[in-house]
Design an enzyme around this catalytic site. Structure first.
Site, PDB file in Angstrom:
ATOM      1  N   ASP A 335       0.995  -1.043  -0.024  1.00  0.00           N
ATOM      2  CA  ASP A 335      -0.064   0.169   0.066  1.00  0.00           C
ATOM      3  C   ASP A 335       0.912   1.164   0.117  1.00  0.00           C
ATOM      4  O   ASP A 335       2.054   1.345   0.748  1.00  0.00           O
ATOM      5  CB  ASP A 335      -0.843  -0.134   1.325  1.00  0.00           C
ATOM      6  CG  ASP A 335      -2.034   1.135   1.313  1.00  0.00           C
ATOM      7  OD1 ASP A 335      -2.968   1.217   0.496  1.00  0.00           O
ATOM      8  OD2 ASP A 335      -1.838   1.886   2.124  1.00  0.00           O
ATOM      9  N   GLU A 364       1.696  -0.165  -5.006  1.00  0.00           N
ATOM     10  CA  GLU A 364       0.706   0.921  -5.219  1.00  0.00           C
ATOM     11  C   GLU A 364       1.414   2.186  -5.355  1.00  0.00           C
ATOM     12  O   GLU A 364       1.642   2.886  -4.453  1.00  0.00           O
ATOM     13  CB  GLU A 364      -0.534   1.119  -4.397  1.00  0.00           C
ATOM     14  CG  GLU A 364      -1.491   2.097  -4.418  1.00  0.00           C
ATOM     15  CD  GLU A 364      -2.363   2.517  -3.616  1.00  0.00           C
ATOM     16  OE1 GLU A 364      -3.531   2.778  -3.689  1.00  0.00           O
ATOM     17  OE2 GLU A 364      -1.757   2.628  -2.326  1.00  0.00           O
TER      18      GLU A 364
END
Length: 620
Positions: A335, A364
């Protein structure tokens, strides 16, 4: 008189004894992390963090063949002790005692286990272009164990009427429906974070970790998470763990008693990140903008971790390695990848890939510019001042361009031309086939909403994702046209999957109660997924596409020496003739193609493509 002095002496001795008892140091061990370790790891070093009352005053001692204490790091908080071990490759598995000494006296002892590694763990293969990933928000997929809906000591209780409340989905619910995932044709599952989120509210999403070594009990347990991995493996399904190196939850036990004053950025005054990810690459960026990006907090409930603190950096790296080894992971989805800074991201990715060379990590980096993504991928030839070991990234440029292509009028800069040109930037990536392509995820509007709830456009999008280069990822419910009413409403985007609760009147696992269109969509996706699974040409075959001519068509080919597949996307309202002469490079030697969905055969000499359709033709 002698009795007086004797009484005085005894009183003095008693006072000394009492004073000594009161002032004697009370030591305690509350936590030791990692919870255990393994012999035979590539890197022989291990950081052990010990936490407890005043243990920083003590000195560790270990008497175990093959294990040596390299160094001891003491910090300003006496409740912590960081012990670095060297574990020789000849060390045998077993349990060892870590003694905490005060001079020559043992005050405490902790038994620590060194385990055997499972066969093949070091060469564990990560997810790759032969896979299709199914993304699940555990709280919203299926409630397999209602007994853990409410857990004592956790303030964020069950509230199914609240889009941002907990709904009761759990790991057992996913285990119960592995057969559905398998039969649909998915070969990997990525769960939104499952570690403890002991937050007061909106903790269901999992992105505010409060214990890095504990699965949230409302989802299950560490043991159940490992069971999920094992049962998925039995079906040929790989488990991908969602990890967050950038931030923790404000209720993390660290924050109540931090090891150092610089454990998090801005500990005394909240500063929010500016989200300017490009500052890490911008040659003209100011230091203040770059610092605000990497050091600022996401939100007030998510303190930004200071990865420049080497003790914290090591803690996070060893935690990641622990979960890979413990749960038999096949991948990590990371993330907010750039927010932790390029130096730490280099160290983190490289340490993991050194330990597991065939593993996979997808980062990400939410940018629509391929140049920004490409700098992060392992082997990048773009100018950089760091050496990333990150194998994969989420392909946000393709996702954005795909929606544009399907919903915008055809022109020089929009529609299929935009998608064609975005793909043409693949030359900046070291390995474009390792990118994860997707139609939607847990942070954006559902794909069906993005294409204006147009079923024909939905099918075109699904066809593209499953035939394009890269590793496809689908968000749970996309296969049954789940859609949110409010724009970018996370609570609605992460809607409950029908059939996951005993009270549900509709069941997407069995198909009962679904509308005809939802069932058609599910069958369409299932057929495509299972066709893709058995066609290596889509996994590793070459790709050639043809520039759209503003006539509503986009045509590309996947091919190798044995097979050629022709993909046609047609946005025209009516059936339209397609001039196939310009595709001669790829159609030479073929006369017809059979659509993998309908089974209909089309002549390559005189081809009329149905209106608003997608064809996948196996050429003959």
């Amino acid at each position: 008189m002698k009795y007086f002095f004797r009484s005085l002496f005894l009183s003095f001795v008693f006072t000394l004894f009492l004073f000594g008892s009161i002032s004697a140091q009370e030591y305690a061990i509350e936590r030791v992390e990692p919870l255990n370790w393994w012999i035979g790891m590539e890197n022989p070093e291990l950081q052990i963090m010990m936490y407890g009352d005043d243990i920083g005053d003590l000195s560790p001692k270990i008497d175990y063949d093959g294990v040596d204490i390299e160094r001891v790091e003491r910090v300003e908080n006496d409740n912590y002790l960081f012990v670095y071990l060297h574990i020789d490759h000849t060390t045998a598995a077993g349990t060892m005692d870590i003694s905490l000494m005060n001079n020559e006296q043992q005050e405490l002892s902790y038994t620590y286990e060194l385990k055997e590694r499972e066969d093949g763990s070091a060469s564990r293969e990560g997810f790759n272009s032969s896979d299709v990933i199914y993304l699940i928000t555990p709280d919203r997929f299926a409630n397999g164990n209602p007994d853990n809906d409410e857990v004592a000591g956790y303030a964020d209780s069950l509230d199914m009427d609240d889009d941002y409340g907990r709904h009761g989905g759990d790991i057992q619910g996913i285990i119960n429906h592995l057969d559905y995932i398998d039969k649909m044709g998915f070969t990997a599952i990525w769960l939104n974070p499952v570690l403890e989120n002991a937050m007061k509210e909106a903790s269901y999403h999992g992105y505010a970790t409060t214990d890095y070594y504990k699965v949230d009990p409302r989802f299950g347990s560490n043991e159940l998470y490992k069971e999920l991995s094992e049962k998925a493996e039995e079906r040929g399904i790989k488990l991908i763990m969602d990890m967050i190196m950038n931030h923790a939850g404000s209720n993390h036990w660290w924050l109540q008693d931090p090891p150092t004053s610089d454990w998090v950025h801005y500990p005394d005054e909240y500063q929010q990140t500016n989200h300017r990810r490009t500052t890490l690459h911008d040659p003209y960026a100011s230091d203040s903008d770059m610092k605000k990006f990497t050091n600022g907090w996401f939100v007030r409930s998510m303190p930004d971790l200071n990865q420049s603190n080497p003790l914290l950096a090591d803690y996070m790296i060893y935690n990641s390695l622990w979960w890979i080894e413990y749960a038999g992971l096949r991948g990590i989805r990371h993330d907010t990848h750039p927010y932790a800074g390029k130096e730490f991201m280099q160290e983190w990715t490289c340490r993991i890939m050194e330990e597991y060379p065939d593993f996979n990590i997808v980062g990400e980096e939410w940018s629509v510019d391929p140049l920004v993504l490409a700098k992060w991928q392992r082997g990048s030839k773009l100018p950089t001042d760091y050496g990333s070991c990150l194998p994969s990234l989420m392909d946000f440029p393709i996702q954005t361009s795909l929606v544009n292509a399907l919903t915008k009028e055809e022109s020089w800069g929009t529609g299929f031309v935009n998608l064609y040109e975005t793909l043409s930037f693949d030359y900046v990536y070291p390995n474009p086939k390792d990118l994860v392509i997707f139609a939607d995820n847990h942070d954006m509007d559902r794909f069906y909403r993005q294409v204006n709830q147009d079923y024909d456009l939905f099918k075109m999008g699904m066809t593209y994702i499953m035939t394009m280069r890269g590793i496809p990822q689908f968000y749970y419910g996309t296969e049954i046209l789940m859609s949110n009413e409010k724009h970018h409403d996370h609570g609605q985007i992460r809607e409950d999957f029908p059939g996951g609760w005993s009270s549900d009147t509709k069941n997407a696992f069995s198909g009962n109660g679904l509308s005809d269109k939802k069932q058609q969509a599910q069958d369409f996706v299932k057929k495509l997924l299972n066709w893709r699974k058995d066609n290596p040409i889509i996994h590793d075959g070459k790709l050639m596409h043809y520039a759209p001519k503003h006539e509503g068509f986009y045509v590309y080919f996947r091919y190798n020496k044995k097979k050629t597949v022709m993909v046609i996307l047609n946005k025209n309202e009516d059936a339209t003739e397609l001039d196939t002469d310009r595709f001669y490079e790829r159609t030479q030697g073929f006369t017809e193609g059979t659509d993998v969905i309908t089974g209909k055969t089309y002549s390559l000499d005189d081809m009329t493509v149905p209106g608003r359709s997608a064809l996948i033709l196996e050429l003959k």
